[in-house]
Scaffold this motif. Structure first.
Motif, PDB file in Angstrom:
ATOM      1  N   GLY A  24       0.794  -1.216   0.000  1.00 31.99           N
ATOM      2  CA  GLY A  24       0.000   0.000   0.000  1.00 31.99           C
ATOM      3  C   GLY A  24       0.830   1.270   0.000  1.00 31.99           C
ATOM      4  N   ALA A  25       0.152   2.375  -0.307  1.00 33.27           N
ATOM      5  CA  ALA A  25       0.837   3.651  -0.497  1.00 33.27           C
ATOM      6  C   ALA A  25       1.124   4.394   0.804  1.00 33.27           C
ATOM      7  N   GLN A  26       0.396   4.084   1.883  1.00 34.61           N
ATOM      8  CA  GLN A  26       0.500   4.885   3.098  1.00 34.61           C
ATOM      9  C   GLN A  26       1.903   4.849   3.697  1.00 34.61           C
ATOM     10  N   CYS A  27       2.420   3.649   3.889  1.00 31.86           N
ATOM     11  CA  CYS A  27       3.753   3.524   4.495  1.00 31.86           C
ATOM     12  C   CYS A  27       4.831   4.088   3.579  1.00 31.86           C
ATOM     13  N   ARG A  28       4.688   3.858   2.287  1.00 30.42           N
ATOM     14  CA  ARG A  28       5.675   4.401   1.349  1.00 30.42           C
ATOM     15  C   ARG A  28       5.757   5.919   1.466  1.00 30.42           C
ATOM     16  N   ALA A  29       4.597   6.558   1.529  1.00 31.68           N
ATOM     17  CA  ALA A  29       4.565   8.017   1.527  1.00 31.68           C
ATOM     18  C   ALA A  29       5.161   8.606   2.796  1.00 31.68           C
ATOM     19  N   VAL A  30       4.921   7.989   3.954  1.00 31.69           N
ATOM     20  CA  VAL A  30       5.408   8.543   5.226  1.00 31.69           C
ATOM     21  C   VAL A  30       6.925   8.632   5.239  1.00 31.69           C
ATOM     22  N   ILE A  31       7.602   7.634   4.711  1.00 33.04           N
ATOM     23  CA  ILE A  31       9.068   7.648   4.727  1.00 33.04           C
ATOM     24  C   ILE A  31       9.665   8.123   3.401  1.00 33.04           C
ATOM     25  N   GLY A  32       8.831   8.667   2.527  1.00 36.79           N
ATOM     26  CA  GLY A  32       9.323   9.281   1.305  1.00 36.79           C
ATOM     27  C   GLY A  32       9.670   8.318   0.187  1.00 36.79           C
ATOM     28  N   LEU A  33       9.229   7.070   0.299  1.00 33.97           N
ATOM     29  CA  LEU A  33       9.494   6.095  -0.764  1.00 33.97           C
ATOM     30  C   LEU A  33       8.339   6.009  -1.755  1.00 33.97           C
ATOM     31  N   GLY A  34       7.329   6.839  -1.563  1.00 33.24           N
ATOM     32  CA  GLY A  34       6.193   6.913  -2.463  1.00 33.24           C
ATOM     33  C   GLY A  34       5.681   8.334  -2.499  1.00 33.24           C
ATOM     34  N   PRO A  35       4.990   8.717  -3.566  1.00 30.99           N
ATOM     35  CA  PRO A  35       4.552  10.107  -3.711  1.00 30.99           C
ATOM     36  C   PRO A  35       3.404  10.472  -2.783  1.00 30.99           C
ATOM     37  N   GLN A  36       3.420  11.715  -2.341  1.00 35.13           N
ATOM     38  CA  GLN A  36       2.290  12.265  -1.598  1.00 35.13           C
ATOM     39  C   GLN A  36       1.435  13.061  -2.599  1.00 35.13           C
ATOM     40  N   ASP A  37       0.863  12.314  -3.547  1.00 37.18           N
ATOM     41  CA  ASP A  37       0.124  12.941  -4.634  1.00 37.18           C
ATOM     42  C   ASP A  37      -1.342  13.140  -4.261  1.00 37.18           C
ATOM     43  N   GLU A  38      -2.130  13.623  -5.213  1.00 40.04           N
ATOM     44  CA  GLU A  38      -3.522  13.944  -4.929  1.00 40.04           C
ATOM     45  C   GLU A  38      -4.306  12.708  -4.498  1.00 40.04           C
ATOM     46  N   LYS A  39      -4.051  11.589  -5.122  1.00 44.41           N
ATOM     47  CA  LYS A  39      -4.749  10.360  -4.737  1.00 44.41           C
ATOM     48  C   LYS A  39      -4.431   9.989  -3.299  1.00 44.41           C
ATOM     49  N   TRP A  40      -3.171  10.092  -2.928  1.00 43.60           N
ATOM     50  CA  TRP A  40      -2.772   9.773  -1.547  1.00 43.60           C
ATOM     51  C   TRP A  40      -3.382  10.769  -0.567  1.00 43.60           C
ATOM     52  N   LEU A  41      -3.350  12.057  -0.924  1.00 45.44           N
ATOM     53  CA  LEU A  41      -3.883  13.084  -0.030  1.00 45.44           C
ATOM     54  C   LEU A  41      -5.384  12.941   0.179  1.00 45.44           C
ATOM     55  N   ALA A  42      -6.086  12.379  -0.784  1.00 47.64           N
ATOM     56  CA  ALA A  42      -7.536  12.227  -0.647  1.00 47.64           C
ATOM     57  C   ALA A  42      -7.898  11.204   0.421  1.00 47.64           C
ATOM     58  N   GLY A  43      -7.066  10.175   0.580  1.00 52.53           N
ATOM     59  CA  GLY A  43      -7.310   9.169   1.613  1.00 52.53           C
ATOM     60  C   GLY A  43      -8.636   8.444   1.464  1.00 52.53           C
ATOM     61  N   ALA A  44      -9.051   8.192   0.210  1.00 51.35           N
ATOM     62  CA  ALA A  44     -10.381   7.617  -0.038  1.00 51.35           C
ATOM     63  C   ALA A  44     -10.579   6.270   0.645  1.00 51.35           C
ATOM     64  N   ASN A  45      -9.515   5.494   0.782  1.00 56.21           N
ATOM     65  CA  ASN A  45      -9.645   4.164   1.396  1.00 56.21           C
ATOM     66  C   ASN A  45     -10.047   4.225   2.863  1.00 56.21           C
ATOM     67  N   TYR A  46      -9.874   5.378   3.498  1.00 58.44           N
ATOM     68  CA  TYR A  46     -10.130   5.491   4.928  1.00 58.44           C
ATOM     69  C   TYR A  46     -11.536   6.001   5.248  1.00 58.44           C
ATOM     70  N   VAL A  47     -12.255   6.446   4.222  1.00 58.64           N
ATOM     71  CA  VAL A  47     -13.602   6.968   4.428  1.00 58.64           C
ATOM     72  C   VAL A  47     -14.533   5.819   4.812  1.00 58.64           C
ATOM     73  N   GLY A  48     -15.245   5.973   5.905  1.00 57.34           N
ATOM     74  CA  GLY A  48     -16.131   4.927   6.386  1.00 57.34           C
ATOM     75  C   GLY A  48     -15.428   3.852   7.186  1.00 57.34           C
ATOM     76  N   VAL A  49     -14.102   3.953   7.299  1.00 60.53           N
ATOM     77  CA  VAL A  49     -13.319   3.004   8.103  1.00 60.53           C
ATOM     78  C   VAL A  49     -12.715   3.755   9.289  1.00 60.53           C
ATOM     79  N   TRP A  50     -11.768   4.644   9.008  1.00 63.44           N
ATOM     80  CA  TRP A  50     -11.134   5.433  10.057  1.00 63.44           C
ATOM     81  C   TRP A  50     -11.780   6.802  10.225  1.00 63.44           C
ATOM     82  N   HIS A  51     -12.505   7.247   9.195  1.00 65.88           N
ATOM     83  CA  HIS A  51     -13.101   8.585   9.241  1.00 65.88           C
ATOM     84  C   HIS A  51     -14.504   8.563   8.660  1.00 65.88           C
ATOM     85  N   GLY A  52     -15.331   9.463   9.191  1.00 67.51           N
ATOM     86  CA  GLY A  52     -16.727   9.467   8.796  1.00 67.51           C
ATOM     87  C   GLY A  52     -17.008  10.122   7.477  1.00 67.51           C
ATOM     88  N   THR A  53     -16.118  11.015   7.026  1.00 64.08           N
ATOM     89  CA  THR A  53     -16.345  11.718   5.774  1.00 64.08           C
ATOM     90  C   THR A  53     -15.055  11.811   4.970  1.00 64.08           C
TER      91      THR A  53
END
Length: 206
Positions: A24-53
């Motif tokens: 997954g992209a989350q761990c890569r992005a935190v340590i700079g091994l993956g991009p913090q691009d618009e898709k990552w910033l949206a965090g769509a995978n976390y909606v309804g799981v970790w966050h309500g909206t």
């Protein structure tokens, strides 16, 4: 990354990875091994799981302290005692709250500064190794669900990430505190005892 770090801290292994080894992209992005691009910033995978909206998920992603993409090409972890990484960029110290406050007191023994930390919630590695790698500052975190579930971090432990020079400074400070009778474990004095004799030693005689 939680598992990789724990291979060093719990098993004593030396392990190296690239971004391709991570799930997954989350761990890569935190340590700079993956991009913090618009898709990552949206965090769509976390909606309804970790966050309500979707707005909450985006706010969390934007709040994370992350290493700029491309600064590193890989990550290596190893027990400090092994001496295999000379020097490491940061050191990670897992400790109980009682141990952690003594470590912090050691850091503050000379060159005092007030420490201020934040809590992002899930992805708390951004509070520890993400922040420390990004800023160079000692960074305390409450390990999150993933660190505990997949990294095996015990319920009672906190995590401090800091530069080797800061760890050395903390050790010097803790040694002096110990000479002053301020050491771990912190023996309970007694909640119904007259504190004056103890306070006179621990906090200086008035």
């Amino acid at each position: 990354t939680d598992q990789i770090v724990s291979m060093a801290s719990r098993l004593g292994w030396t392990v190296g990875i690239t971004g391709d080894d991570l799930v997954g992209a989350q761990c890569r992005a935190v340590i700079g091994l993956g991009p913090q691009d618009e898709k990552w910033l949206a965090g769509a995978n976390y909606v309804g799981v970790w966050h309500g909206t979707a707005e909450d998920a985006r706010k969390r992603q934007q709040a994370l302290d992350v290493v700029p993409f491309g600064q590193y090409r890989a990550m290596a972890v190893s027990p400090l005692a092994s001496g295999r990484l000379k020097p490491p960029d940061i050191c990670l110290v897992y400790a109980t709250p009682g141990q952690m406050i003594i470590l912090i007191n050691g850091l503050q023994y000379t060159g005092y500064k007030k420490f201020e930390w934040g809590v992002v919630g899930e992805t708390a590695c951004a509070d520890s190794w993400g922040r420390a790698l990004k800023t160079g500052e000692p960074s305390l975190s409450l390990p999150c669900f993933a660190e505990r579930r997949y990294g095996g971090v015990p319920d009672e432990e906190m995590l401090m990430a800091l530069k080797p020079s800061d760890l050395a400074k903390a050790i010097v400070g803790m040694k002096q505190l110990s000479k002053n009778g301020l050491r771990y474990p912190i023996a309970p004095y007694g909640i119904q005892s007259d504190v004056r004799a103890g306070m006179g030693v621990s906090y200086g005689k008035k």
